[in-house]
Structures are given as structure tokens and as C-alpha cells.
Write a protein that holds these residues in place. Structure first.
Motif, mmCIF file in Angstrom:
data_model
loop_
_atom_site.group_PDB
_atom_site.id
_atom_site.type_symbol
_atom_site.label_atom_id
_atom_site.label_comp_id
_atom_site.label_asym_id
_atom_site.label_seq_id
_atom_site.Cartn_x
_atom_site.Cartn_y
_atom_site.Cartn_z
ATOM 1 N N ALA A 1 -30.892 44.484 69.345
ATOM 2 C CA ALA A 1 -31.573 44.493 67.995
ATOM 3 C C ALA A 1 -32.942 45.532 68.166
ATOM 4 N N ALA A 2 -33.105 45.956 69.467
ATOM 5 C CA ALA A 2 -34.089 46.729 69.229
ATOM 6 C C ALA A 2 -33.678 48.372 69.436
ATOM 7 N N GLY A 3 -32.378 48.614 69.528
ATOM 8 C CA GLY A 3 -31.784 49.846 69.796
ATOM 9 C C GLY A 3 -32.174 50.553 71.118
ATOM 10 N N PRO A 4 -31.647 51.984 71.251
ATOM 11 C CA PRO A 4 -31.941 52.618 72.385
ATOM 12 C C PRO A 4 -33.379 52.688 72.843
ATOM 13 N N GLU A 5 -34.252 52.560 71.785
ATOM 14 C CA GLU A 5 -35.716 53.101 71.819
ATOM 15 C C GLU A 5 -36.312 52.218 72.770
ATOM 16 N N LEU A 6 -35.783 50.825 72.859
ATOM 17 C CA LEU A 6 -36.289 49.859 74.065
ATOM 18 C C LEU A 6 -35.984 50.471 75.178
ATOM 19 N N GLU A 7 -34.806 50.555 75.489
ATOM 20 C CA GLU A 7 -34.263 51.036 77.065
ATOM 21 C C GLU A 7 -35.200 51.978 77.590
ATOM 22 N N SER A 8 -35.470 53.182 76.711
ATOM 23 C CA SER A 8 -36.356 54.458 77.126
ATOM 24 C C SER A 8 -37.854 54.056 77.273
ATOM 25 N N ALA A 9 -38.309 53.273 76.386
ATOM 26 C CA ALA A 9 -39.452 53.037 76.408
ATOM 27 C C ALA A 9 -39.932 52.029 77.449
ATOM 28 N N THR A 10 -38.990 51.164 77.938
ATOM 29 C CA THR A 10 -39.204 50.263 79.172
ATOM 30 C C THR A 10 -39.182 51.075 80.286
ATOM 31 N N LYS A 11 -37.975 52.130 80.448
ATOM 32 C CA LYS A 11 -38.058 52.820 81.643
ATOM 33 C C LYS A 11 -38.883 53.667 81.822
ATOM 34 N N GLU A 12 -39.869 53.961 80.915
ATOM 35 C CA GLU A 12 -41.058 54.824 80.924
ATOM 36 C C GLU A 12 -42.226 54.117 81.675
ATOM 37 N N LYS A 13 -42.151 52.884 81.249
ATOM 38 C CA LYS A 13 -43.155 52.003 81.882
ATOM 39 C C LYS A 13 -43.229 51.282 83.123
ATOM 40 N N VAL A 14 -41.990 50.875 83.335
ATOM 41 C CA VAL A 14 -41.749 49.942 84.640
ATOM 42 C C VAL A 14 -40.295 50.042 85.080
ATOM 43 N N LYS A 15 -39.905 50.014 86.368
ATOM 44 C CA LYS A 15 -38.681 50.086 86.788
ATOM 45 C C LYS A 15 -38.154 48.898 87.237
ATOM 46 N N SER A 16 -38.767 48.066 87.639
ATOM 47 C CA SER A 16 -38.244 46.505 88.159
ATOM 48 C C SER A 16 -39.402 45.739 87.816
ATOM 49 N N LEU A 17 -38.878 44.342 87.940
ATOM 50 C CA LEU A 17 -39.942 43.413 88.031
ATOM 51 C C LEU A 17 -39.508 42.467 89.163
ATOM 52 N N SER A 18 -40.628 41.873 89.546
ATOM 53 C CA SER A 18 -40.510 40.518 90.615
ATOM 54 C C SER A 18 -40.672 39.593 89.967
ATOM 55 N N PRO A 19 -39.855 38.178 90.544
ATOM 56 C CA PRO A 19 -40.017 36.919 89.828
ATOM 57 C C PRO A 19 -41.456 36.537 89.534
ATOM 58 N N GLY A 20 -42.009 35.832 88.309
ATOM 59 C CA GLY A 20 -43.182 35.697 88.175
ATOM 60 C C GLY A 20 -44.037 36.569 87.444
#
Ligand code: AR6
Length: 229
Positions: A145-164
Motif C-alpha cells: 500500500a505504501a509503494g516503493p517509497e516505504l522500502e527506500s525510506a526504511t533502507k535509509e533509516k535502518v538495515k535490520s531489527l532484532s526481536p523486541g
């Protein structure tokens, strides 16, 4: 801050129906009460126990609501038959909680305003550790729903998450979720995993699992608080 604005609470609630035209990512919710919509983290694909998850949701919502009086939380699921919504609703009644501050909503989290008339400035995503689109569930729905914009904005901010943990991603104003729904931020959350087919499998260890789910909601609600200040 929303803490300072606690006394404006009733005025703000009345104001929530007055729509504001145009959104600015740096100007979150001046007319409308700040609202975070979130799915139940870990209880579908990650197979976390529903009763335990419902208790943790209530515990963390109460903690948040005691700190931040000028913001609203909404637990969302797709179906009226949702077991987690029923369990949480029963606890809300039992504890006589303020349903202006916290309520449940049936609908698609990517169409809360356009189909449900519910304005939410932030939505949470039950993400995977790589923060990748697809994979089904609410993660696939939000990235689609968010389009490719969310993927690029996410990549800019953070690469991965650990649980919690949770990560707040401002949504570019060209994203359909922003223009159509008024969502300015997506908060990715990685919950505990009880599904043997998925990474970080906890092998039914609920003492670890509950701690991780508590941390996940703490991190999600702190992330939300950080954008509504
Ligand atoms: N709107 C509202 N709620 C939804 C929607 C939607 N469009 N879609 C699903 N739900 P899940 P998890 C509800 O499985 O258990 C992903 O593939 C659903 O009914 O999405 O944390 C990720 O990539 C349930 O109540 O998340 C991860 O690998 C809740 O959202 C993994 O699944 C969460 O279900 C995460 O698993």
C-alpha cells in the motif's frame, strides 16, 4: 509536548472529526488527536499465544496511557471474528479502561481513513528482521500500500531489527499511504517468533517470548511518543 498538553485533552477529542487538509511530516496532528494504529504483533505468522499476547497488549497500553494523555492507541485486525480483538476487548471492559484512549477496530490497516473514517498519523508494522517487503501478513499489505517509497525510506533509516525492537520511518509525502490515508510514519516492530519455519525461533520459551513481546510494545509506543512530541 503531549505531556504538557494533557489539560487540552477534551478539546482535542472534540476536534478529532475536523479534518485538516494536507499533511506535513514535521507537523504531526495539530488539529486531530495523535493516533497510532497497530496490529497484534507476533500472533499470526509468528504463532505467539493469544491469551499471553492480550495480557501484554493491555499491560503496555495502560503504561503508555498513564504517561501520554493526549494520544490514542488503536488495535486493528481484519475480521470481526478476530480472536485477539475479542480477548483484548474483554479485558478493556473488565478493567473499565478509557475507550477514548484505546479501542479496537476491524479493518485493513492500510485503509483506515479511506474505508473506516479513522485518522491515524502512525501505523505499526509486524515486520521481519530484514525489513523486507512481501512475506504475507500485515507486512506485505503495508509495503504494497505504501509503494516503493516505504522500502527506500526504511533502507535509509535502518538495515535490520532484532526481536523486541521498533524503528520509526517517516513516510515520504508521495506515498499513497500518506496522501490517501494521512499516515506520516510507519513504525516497524519485530516481535518474538514461535514458528519453527521462521528466523529466531524461540522453541516455545514463553519466559523469553513474553519479555521480547513486552519490549516490542515498549519500543513501539516510545517510538510513537517520539513523533507526537
Ligand atoms: N490490516 C490489519 N491487520 C492485519 C492485516 C491488515 N492488512 N494483515 C494481517 N493483519 P502477521 P506476525 C493482522 O502474520 O505474527 C510477516 O510475513 C493479523 O490478523 O502479519 O508478527 C512478516 O514479514 C494478525 O492479527 O504478523 C514476518 O515474517 C496481525 O496482523 C511475520 O509475518 C499480525 O499478523 C510476522 O508475523
Amino acid at each position: 509536548s503531549i505531556l504538557d498538553n494533557a489539560n487540552l485533552e477534551s478539546k482535542e477529542v472534540e476536534g478529532q472529526e475536523v479534518g485538516s487538509a494536507g499533511y506535513h511530516a514535521d507537523q504531526v496532528c495539530l488539529d486531530d488527536i495523535s493516533t497510532l494504529a497497530f496490529p497484534s504483533i507476533s500472533t499470526s505468522d509468528f504463532q505467539f499465544n493469544l491469551e499471553k499476547a492480550a495480557d501484554i497488549i493491555i499491560e503496555k497500553v495502560v503504561e503508555f496511557s498513564n504517561k501520554f494523555r493526549n494520544a490514542r492507541l488503536v488495535l486493528v485486525d481484519l475480521s470481526h471474528k478476530s480472536k485477539i480483538l475479542s480477548l483484548v476487548k474483554a479485558r478493556v471492559v473488565e478493567k473499565n479502561m478509557d475507550t477514548q484512549r484505546f479501542f479496537t477496530h476491524v479493518g485493513d490497516i492500510t485503509h483506515l481513513y479511506s474505508r473506516g473514517g479513522l485518522r491515524c498519523n502512525a501505523i505499526a508494522n509486524a515486520a521481519n528482521w530484514r525489513l523486507k517487503p512481501g512475506g504475507g501478513g500485515v507486512n506485505a499489505a503495508i509495503f504494497n500500500a505504501a509503494g516503493p517509497e516505504l522500502e527506500s525510506a526504511t533502507k535509509e533509516k535502518v538495515k535490520s531489527l532484532s526481536p523486541g525492537n521498533a524503528a520509526v520511518v517517516p513516510l515520504p509525502s508521495s506515498s499513497p499511504l500518506f496522501t490517501r490515508e494521512g499516515v506520516t510514519h510507519v513504525i516497524h516492530v519485530l516481535g518474538p517468533n514461535m514458528n519453527p519455519q521462521r528466523p529466531n525461533y524461540l522453541n516455545n520459551d514463553y519466559s523469553k517470548g513474553c519479555k521480547i513481546l513486552q519490549d516490542a510494545y515498549t519500543s513501539l509506543f516510545e517510538g510513537f511518543a517520539s513523533i507526537v512530541m
